[in-house]
Structures are given as C-alpha cells and as structure tokens.
Design a protein around this motif. Structure first.
Motif, PDB file in Angstrom:
ATOM      1  N   GLY A  56       1.020  -1.266  -0.072  1.00 41.06           N
ATOM      2  CA  GLY A  56       0.064   0.002  -0.075  1.00 41.06           C
ATOM      3  C   GLY A  56       0.944   1.404   0.078  1.00 41.06           C
ATOM      4  N   GLN A  57       2.197   1.173   0.170  1.00 44.98           N
ATOM      5  CA  GLN A  57       3.058   2.346   0.317  1.00 44.98           C
ATOM      6  C   GLN A  57       4.195   2.292  -1.065  1.00 44.98           C
ATOM      7  OE1 GLN A  57       4.336   1.393   4.315  1.00 44.98           O
ATOM      8  NE2 GLN A  57       2.941   2.736   5.154  1.00 44.98           N
ATOM      9  N   TYR A  89      -1.600  -3.685  -1.830  1.00 49.12           N
ATOM     10  CA  TYR A  89      -2.591  -2.658  -1.053  1.00 49.12           C
ATOM     11  C   TYR A  89      -2.313  -2.951   0.379  1.00 49.12           C
ATOM     12  CZ  TYR A  89      -4.351  -2.366  -5.668  1.00 49.12           C
ATOM     13  OH  TYR A  89      -4.539  -2.224  -7.137  1.00 49.12           O
ATOM     14  N   PHE A  90      -2.641  -1.899   1.165  1.00 44.05           N
ATOM     15  CA  PHE A  90      -2.810  -1.868   2.719  1.00 44.05           C
ATOM     16  C   PHE A  90      -3.548  -3.389   3.198  1.00 44.05           C
ATOM     17  CE2 PHE A  90      -1.717   2.711   2.444  1.00 44.05           C
ATOM     18  CZ  PHE A  90      -0.771   2.614   3.195  1.00 44.05           C
ATOM     19  N   ARG A  91      -3.121  -3.504   4.155  1.00 39.62           N
ATOM     20  CA  ARG A  91      -3.834  -4.851   4.724  1.00 39.62           C
ATOM     21  C   ARG A  91      -4.082  -4.477   6.345  1.00 39.62           C
ATOM     22  NH1 ARG A  91      -0.216  -9.995   4.323  1.00 39.62           N
ATOM     23  NH2 ARG A  91      -1.760 -10.964   5.675  1.00 39.62           N
ATOM     24  N   HIS A  92      -5.393  -5.105   6.643  1.00 41.97           N
ATOM     25  CA  HIS A  92      -5.902  -4.483   8.166  1.00 41.97           C
ATOM     26  C   HIS A  92      -4.914  -5.080   9.334  1.00 41.97           C
ATOM     27  CE1 HIS A  92      -7.909  -8.492   7.685  1.00 41.97           C
ATOM     28  NE2 HIS A  92      -7.821  -8.380   9.330  1.00 41.97           N
ATOM     29  N   ASP A  93      -4.359  -6.347   8.672  1.00 40.95           N
ATOM     30  CA  ASP A  93      -3.773  -7.166   9.854  1.00 40.95           C
ATOM     31  C   ASP A  93      -2.047  -6.794   9.471  1.00 40.95           C
ATOM     32  OD1 ASP A  93      -3.605  -8.260   7.251  1.00 40.95           O
ATOM     33  OD2 ASP A  93      -3.739 -10.221   8.338  1.00 40.95           O
ATOM     34  N   TRP A  94      -1.834  -5.582   9.774  1.00 39.64           N
ATOM     35  CA  TRP A  94      -0.666  -5.235   9.587  1.00 39.64           C
ATOM     36  C   TRP A  94       0.595  -5.710  10.127  1.00 39.64           C
ATOM     37  CZ3 TRP A  94       0.781  -2.258   5.395  1.00 39.64           C
ATOM     38  CH2 TRP A  94       1.878  -1.341   5.498  1.00 39.64           C
ATOM     39  N   GLU A  95       0.088  -6.355  11.424  1.00 43.15           N
ATOM     40  CA  GLU A  95       1.196  -7.141  12.353  1.00 43.15           C
ATOM     41  C   GLU A  95       1.891  -8.239  11.340  1.00 43.15           C
ATOM     42  OE1 GLU A  95      -3.103  -8.980  12.824  1.00 43.15           O
ATOM     43  OE2 GLU A  95      -2.017  -6.972  12.799  1.00 43.15           O
ATOM     44  N   VAL A  96       1.266  -8.780  10.343  1.00 37.81           N
ATOM     45  CA  VAL A  96       1.977  -9.700   9.289  1.00 37.81           C
ATOM     46  C   VAL A  96       3.062  -8.943   8.652  1.00 37.81           C
ATOM     47  CG1 VAL A  96       1.882 -11.101   7.323  1.00 37.81           C
ATOM     48  CG2 VAL A  96      -0.212 -11.031   8.992  1.00 37.81           C
ATOM     49  N   VAL A  97       2.893  -7.707   8.183  1.00 41.45           N
ATOM     50  CA  VAL A  97       4.119  -6.933   7.855  1.00 41.45           C
ATOM     51  C   VAL A  97       5.140  -6.739   8.953  1.00 41.45           C
ATOM     52  CG1 VAL A  97       4.552  -4.671   6.648  1.00 41.45           C
ATOM     53  CG2 VAL A  97       2.289  -5.619   6.251  1.00 41.45           C
ATOM     54  N   GLY A  98       4.784  -6.204  10.091  1.00 43.54           N
ATOM     55  CA  GLY A  98       5.428  -5.777  11.184  1.00 43.54           C
ATOM     56  C   GLY A  98       6.462  -7.017  11.577  1.00 43.54           C
ATOM     57  N   LYS A  99       5.861  -8.457  11.396  1.00 44.92           N
ATOM     58  CA  LYS A  99       6.466  -9.610  11.746  1.00 44.92           C
ATOM     59  C   LYS A  99       7.690  -9.784  10.923  1.00 44.92           C
ATOM     60  CE  LYS A  99       5.998 -14.476  12.779  1.00 44.92           C
ATOM     61  NZ  LYS A  99       7.482 -14.835  11.783  1.00 44.92           N
ATOM     62  N   ALA A 100       7.286  -9.435   9.502  1.00 40.06           N
ATOM     63  CA  ALA A 100       8.500  -9.713   8.650  1.00 40.06           C
ATOM     64  C   ALA A 100       9.463  -8.796   8.852  1.00 40.06           C
ATOM     65  CB  ALA A 100       7.928  -9.414   7.329  1.00 40.06           C
ATOM     66  N   VAL A 101       9.119  -7.490   9.335  1.00 38.61           N
ATOM     67  CA  VAL A 101      10.213  -6.403   9.489  1.00 38.61           C
ATOM     68  C   VAL A 101      11.089  -6.884  10.708  1.00 38.61           C
ATOM     69  CG1 VAL A 101      10.518  -4.008  10.070  1.00 38.61           C
ATOM     70  CG2 VAL A 101       8.996  -4.783   8.348  1.00 38.61           C
ATOM     71  N   LEU A 102      10.304  -7.074  11.938  1.00 38.88           N
ATOM     72  CA  LEU A 102      10.959  -7.600  12.974  1.00 38.88           C
ATOM     73  C   LEU A 102      11.707  -8.948  13.058  1.00 38.88           C
ATOM     74  CD1 LEU A 102       7.988  -6.919  15.552  1.00 38.88           C
ATOM     75  CD2 LEU A 102      10.383  -5.725  15.811  1.00 38.88           C
ATOM     76  N   ASP A 103      11.482  -9.807  12.206  1.00 41.62           N
ATOM     77  CA  ASP A 103      11.953 -10.856  11.987  1.00 41.62           C
ATOM     78  C   ASP A 103      13.413 -10.592  11.269  1.00 41.62           C
ATOM     79  OD1 ASP A 103      10.156 -12.500  12.930  1.00 41.62           O
ATOM     80  OD2 ASP A 103       9.455 -13.350  10.990  1.00 41.62           O
ATOM     81  N   TYR A 104      13.408  -9.610  10.221  1.00 45.84           N
ATOM     82  CA  TYR A 104      14.663  -9.237   9.730  1.00 45.84           C
ATOM     83  C   TYR A 104      15.639  -8.437  10.777  1.00 45.84           C
ATOM     84  CZ  TYR A 104      17.527  -6.296   6.542  1.00 45.84           C
ATOM     85  OH  TYR A 104      18.791  -5.516   5.971  1.00 45.84           O
ATOM     86  N   VAL A 105      14.828  -7.784  11.361  1.00 43.23           N
ATOM     87  CA  VAL A 105      15.819  -6.969  12.419  1.00 43.23           C
ATOM     88  C   VAL A 105      16.546  -8.089  13.297  1.00 43.23           C
ATOM     89  CG1 VAL A 105      15.653  -5.559  14.687  1.00 43.23           C
ATOM     90  CG2 VAL A 105      14.458  -4.941  12.514  1.00 43.23           C
ATOM     91  N   GLU A 106      15.915  -9.066  13.559  1.00 45.16           N
ATOM     92  CA  GLU A 106      16.584 -10.028  14.471  1.00 45.16           C
ATOM     93  C   GLU A 106      17.989 -10.693  13.811  1.00 45.16           C
ATOM     94  OE1 GLU A 106      13.885 -13.024  15.936  1.00 45.16           O
ATOM     95  OE2 GLU A 106      13.757 -11.767  17.751  1.00 45.16           O
ATOM     96  N   THR A 107      17.981 -10.495  12.605  1.00 42.70           N
ATOM     97  CA  THR A 107      19.107 -11.051  11.717  1.00 42.70           C
ATOM     98  C   THR A 107      20.437 -10.061  11.668  1.00 42.70           C
ATOM     99  OG1 THR A 107      18.539 -10.317   9.492  1.00 42.70           O
ATOM    100  CG2 THR A 107      17.475 -12.346  10.244  1.00 42.70           C
ATOM    101  N   LEU A 108      20.042  -8.983  12.227  1.00 41.99           N
ATOM    102  CA  LEU A 108      20.970  -7.923  12.048  1.00 41.99           C
ATOM    103  C   LEU A 108      22.161  -7.893  12.998  1.00 41.99           C
ATOM    104  CD1 LEU A 108      18.782  -4.758  11.311  1.00 41.99           C
ATOM    105  CD2 LEU A 108      20.063  -6.029   9.497  1.00 41.99           C
TER     106      LEU A 108
END
Length: 248
Positions: A163-164, A174-193
């Motif tokens: 959506g962005q 497009y935007f999804r109401h369950d944005w926590e799915v997107v957030g999980k992908a980002v946080l999973d990536y951060v854990e690899t840094l």
C-alpha cells in the motif's frame, strides 16, 4: 542532512499556478531535474559532498512532483517520479558507508527500505524502526527520523510496506488490516542484523503509521518502545468530513 533548500522551494512555489496540480508537477519536476544536473556535474568534478547533498534535494523534489499524481491517467507520472526519487537517493547515500539499501523478505516479494547504522561505536545499538503512513516513502521517513536517530546512538530502519511506495506503485499490493503480518516480517529481519541490541527495539508509526504501528505492538512482544505520531485521533471522522451528510 538538508533534504531541501529554502530558496529553491520558494522559487519553485512562486512559479506554480494556484489550484493546478499539473503546474505543481511541472515546476517540481523541472527543479528536480535542474538539481539532478548539478549533482551529476559535481560528482564528475569530484565534489562528492556537494553532489550527495544535491542528490538528496533532487529526491525530495521528484517526490514532491509526483505527490498529486493520483488519478489513473497520471499513474505513469507518479511511477516515474518514484523511480527517480529512489535512484537519486541511492546516489546520495553513496557518500555514507553506514547507510545501505535493504530488501526484507515478505511472501513472494521484498519490502524495500534503508538501514542506517549509528554514528557512535562500541556496544550494540538500540534500533528505531520507522513505519511510514498513507502516502509516505522510505526516503522521506529517512530524512524525518534516521539522521536524528544516528546522531543519538540509534540504528534506524525505514521501510515501505504494502500500500506504500514501491509495493503499491510497482507490485499493486495494497494496505492490509492485519498489519502485524508486515510488522512480523520487519522484526524477523531486524533479528538477523548484527550489532543491534535486540532487547531495545523502538517502533515508530508516523501519520497513518500511527494506526499501523500499534497493531504490530499488540501482536508482537519484541517491541520495547512504541511511539505513535499519527497527527489524527479519529481517522474515520477526519476522512468523512469531506463527504455530504447524506453519504456518511
């Protein structure tokens, strides 16, 4: 970092015809290309700092040009501006080895973003994740937060979800109401840094991101600090004020 110049902004604004979105597009597009020309010239002459600063300004002006190109017939203009703003930003950060373009796995595609490493060395750094909003981009999120975060000892990750930006313009996601799915992908990536203090994760939601970020925090306990900067308390009411009473 200065992502725009007051004189250039005022000069460009004075040329825009009131109420004419195509005049807005034309003038910002011209100014963006003018500054891009200077950046390329200075880069060839070996003036790396001046070139980088000009590339940053060109990024902002290309984004400004495409901002109101929302109608279907203007989609090609919007895509062109987005691509040019990303290309100039990538040129700008070549002068900064601590800033990198990243791609975060997300289903069959990747979430684009930028990772900025803290200017302070030593212990593992806390990290700020910036979730932009309805019409934001990774580039303007970076300029709004990342520079300040780096100076204060934080790493910073900015990204564009469905959506962005790119995922909307190029992938039709497009935007999804369950944005926590997107957030999980980002946080999973951060854990690899490497070099990140994974016990000190700040999640910042800006504009519409102020709605999206709390959804992530509600479903993921890896977030240590949640910052909500939406600008609106009741998005529904603000959105429907523009419609007649018989519609709402």
């Amino acid at each position: 970092m200065q992502s725009a110049d007051v004189g250039e902004v005022i000069k460009t604004a004075r040329r825009i015809k009131d109420g004419d979105i195509y005049s807005w597009y034309d003038e910002w597009y011209k100014e963006a290309n003018r500054i891009l020309g200077l950046a390329e010239k200075w880069e060839k002459e070996g003036h790396a700092t001046s070139a980088s600063e000009a590339y940053f300004r060109a990024t902002t002006y290309f984004q400004s040009a495409g901002f109101y190109m929302l109608a279907p017939q203007d989609r090609d203009r919007a895509r062109d501006c987005r691509k040019r703003s990303r290309a100039t930003f990538l040129k700008a950060i070549e002068a900064y080895p601590n800033i990198t373009y990243v791609e975060i796995p997300y289903g069959d595609v990747v979430i684009p973003g930028y990772l900025a490493k803290s200017e302070k060395t030593g212990n593992k750094a806390p990290i700020v994740i910036v979730n932009t909003g309805f019409d934001g981009s990774a580039e303007d999120s970076f300029n709004g937060v990342a520079w300040a975060a780096m100076k204060r000892g934080y790493d910073c990750l900015v990204f564009e979800g469905p959506g962005q930006g790119e995922l909307f313009m190029e992938k039709d996601l497009y935007f999804r109401h369950d944005w926590e799915v997107v957030g999980k992908a980002v946080l999973d990536y951060v854990e690899t840094l490497p070099g990140v203090n994974h016990d000190k994760i700040v999640y910042l939601g800006v504009s519409m991101g102020g709605y999206l970020a709390p959804r992530v925090a509600a479903f993921d306990d890896r977030i240590d600090v949640l910052v909500v900067n939406s600008g609106l308390f009741k998005l529904y009411e603000c959105a429907f004020r523009i419609f007649p009473d018989d519609v709402t």
